[in-house]
Write a protein that holds these residues in place. Sequence first.
Motif, PDB file in Angstrom:
ATOM      1  N   UNK A  18       0.831  -1.208   0.000  1.00 34.91           N
ATOM      2  CA  UNK A  18       0.000   0.000   0.000  1.00 34.91           C
ATOM      3  C   UNK A  18       0.865   1.257   0.000  1.00 34.91           C
ATOM      4  N   UNK A  19       1.926   1.250   0.788  1.00 31.73           N
ATOM      5  CA  UNK A  19       2.821   2.410   0.832  1.00 31.73           C
ATOM      6  C   UNK A  19       3.447   2.663  -0.538  1.00 31.73           C
ATOM      7  N   UNK A  20       3.763   1.572  -1.245  1.00 34.32           N
ATOM      8  CA  UNK A  20       4.393   1.714  -2.566  1.00 34.32           C
ATOM      9  C   UNK A  20       3.450   2.318  -3.593  1.00 34.32           C
ATOM     10  N   UNK A  44      -1.921   3.159   6.929  1.00 30.17           N
ATOM     11  CA  UNK A  44      -0.646   3.268   6.221  1.00 30.17           C
ATOM     12  C   UNK A  44      -0.485   4.591   5.484  1.00 30.17           C
ATOM     13  N   UNK A  45      -1.579   5.039   4.864  1.00 29.59           N
ATOM     14  CA  UNK A  45      -1.493   6.188   3.955  1.00 29.59           C
ATOM     15  C   UNK A  45      -2.191   7.441   4.463  1.00 29.59           C
ATOM     16  N   UNK A  46      -2.936   7.327   5.556  1.00 30.50           N
ATOM     17  CA  UNK A  46      -3.646   8.484   6.075  1.00 30.50           C
ATOM     18  C   UNK A  46      -4.674   9.004   5.086  1.00 30.50           C
ATOM     19  N   UNK A  47      -4.660  10.332   4.839  1.00 27.66           N
ATOM     20  CA  UNK A  47      -5.674  10.907   3.957  1.00 27.66           C
ATOM     21  C   UNK A  47      -5.392  10.655   2.484  1.00 27.66           C
ATOM     22  N   UNK A 148      -4.374  -5.975  -3.259  1.00 21.99           N
ATOM     23  CA  UNK A 148      -3.237  -6.137  -2.343  1.00 21.99           C
ATOM     24  C   UNK A 148      -3.341  -7.342  -1.406  1.00 21.99           C
ATOM     25  N   UNK A 149      -4.547  -7.688  -0.965  1.00 21.50           N
ATOM     26  CA  UNK A 149      -4.695  -8.842  -0.067  1.00 21.50           C
ATOM     27  C   UNK A 149      -4.250 -10.118  -0.771  1.00 21.50           C
ATOM     28  N   UNK A 150      -4.631 -10.254  -2.026  1.00 19.35           N
ATOM     29  CA  UNK A 150      -4.233 -11.408  -2.831  1.00 19.35           C
ATOM     30  C   UNK A 150      -2.730 -11.372  -3.097  1.00 19.35           C
TER      31      UNK A 150
END
Length: 275
Positions: A18-20, A44-47, A148-150
Amino acid sequence: MTLASDTNAKEVALERVLASLGSVVVAYSGGVDSAYLACIAARTLGDRATAVTADSPSYPERHRRLAIDIARQFGFTHEIIPTSELERPEYRANPANRCYYCKHELYTHLSQIAAGRHAVVVDGNNADDRGDYRPGRQAAREFGVRSPLDEVDLGKDEIRELSRRAGLPTWDEPASACLSSRIPYHSEVTDAKLRMIERAEQAVRALGFRVCRVRHHGELARIEIGHDELPRAQEPDTSAAIVRDVQAIGYRDVTIDPRGYRTGSLNEGLVLRPA
């Protein structure tokens, strides 16, 4: 590595993915998977993470309320947008790939939102969904939706456990699907049918049943109850109450399926290929 540490490692990997991505728009129904994804994305990413829920005729009001409540409780950015799949003739015709047209409509809107925010659309598809019949996956590929979960190999049981640890009330929520999935393929999907199904399922849940599906066969309602609850549903007084309350919705005939709830039971008899 223990099972718990492996699950923890997958959550760390999820945060990295997610950050990437930098910024995401989460397809958020309020179900187990999308609620967990929205929560971790916000953490992780906030807004730079926005959860978006489609306000659709096939989306039960109960799920809409749950999605709103969770977003408020966990403080993540949440938007509700209207979608119009019921206006699409291909969707109303209810072919075996009906979900493709629904997801195409959804991702058309989400992609437009994401483009304006330089974000990536992500959904709650998980590792256990890989072999299932999901025509909506074709639409996801066409729009470049990420799962992303997968991608980090998180399965349903792991997502439930991580959701429980995070305090998400969805951690033990029963599996859910849109109301159109209760209508047999090639029988037209209409708003009137969807409202009838929703009211009938509300009536069954009001009798204390947690897992139920009302399969709509014209004037016949075929009710599937979760296997652990099925014996109670088959007790004479309880079954009579179910029949009475569902008939009050407008169904002439009501039957309780002795096989209980099965995921995608209306797929039985179709020759299907995983998408």
